[in-house]
Design an enzyme around this catalytic site. Sequence first.
Site, PDB file in Angstrom:
ATOM      1  CB  SER A 138      52.705  54.475 -22.623  1.00 48.06           C
ATOM      2  OG  SER A 138      52.545  53.255 -23.618  1.00 48.06           O
ATOM      3  CB  SER A 139      55.091  50.630 -20.266  1.00 50.58           C
ATOM      4  OG  SER A 139      55.503  49.555 -19.817  1.00 50.58           O
TER       5      SER A 139
END
Length: 356
Positions: A138-139
């Site tokens: 994700s991030s």
Amino acid sequence: MSWLVLVTASLLGMAIVANAASLQQVANFGNNPTSLQMYVYVPANKLAKPPIIVAIHPCGGSAQEYYSLTQLPSYADQLGFVLVYPQTTHDSNCWDVHSSASLTHNGGGDSQGIVNMVTYALTTYNGDATRVFSVGSSSGAMMTPVLLAAYPDVFGGGAGFSGVPAGCFAGSACSTPLCSNQTCAQGQLLYSPQQWGNLARAEYPGYAGPRPIVQVWEGTADTLVVIANLQDQLNQWSNVLGLEFSHNVTNNPQQGYTKIVYGDGTKLVGYSAQGQGHFVPFHEVDVLTFFGLLEPPLQEPPLPLPLPLAARLLVQQSMVSAQECIGLVRVAAPLPIALTQTLTILNAFEVRFFIK
């Protein structure tokens, strides 16, 4: 059933590995422009000159949580590499992949703080500067391509699970799911491969050295970071690396996944995970094999193929299939890597032919 219980217990017993190492925080790793935290996992059997893998947590996550999320520490125990776990406490624990500071070589953002952690690890643990890699979810999978683009002189490769192209959030006020501008994560930036490539090259203007290898994973059912980001990343890195699409491999590395190969597959590959939401589960074997830290599974088995005793008994007594046996191994992880690989190979063949 008694045999199944007995042998399963044997498998679980094999999984209990004495391990004196643990996740440790490093209080002072050098210049830290955005007040990040650094954690390291140094296995007891660290290589004399170990590879360094930076493992970057998702939004809302932490170094400790990401340490527990994958089996990378178990593989570090067996292969001797060092793991670096950065931690941010800003913007809902999301990484800055939007500011010019973070998107610029030595610009002073989160990316430079992480690179300074790598420098510390290389010096402190006598790390191998030719084998430095970044992984993330994700991030963390958004920061990984930023690191590859802004610091190709530091990173030899990266793997991102449910991320976006380098520079995708450039110009946005922030790079979290709460930001009003989600054109990047929603795959609404309709750039050409050349334009995507230019965004990556702009993070280190004038750099003419070797570029890192890249592995990208995205889920088709992801509504937060949509599947269009898979092709956008492949377009970006194929342009940067000068590679052309080669072929697809269906049901690889598992049912419902499609492997997308560029060139000979050693520098750029993507994976589309059918029906997978946010975010794609970490695939340790595929990542470590791509990085050259783990030998790829054999394409054809030698004759004969001896199974470790516990696994052999399971299949020989017809109590479980080879696939179910592999499932037990995964549940019982960490196990010796050779055992998992042996069982994976056997899954493609008629096991009983070899053991009867």
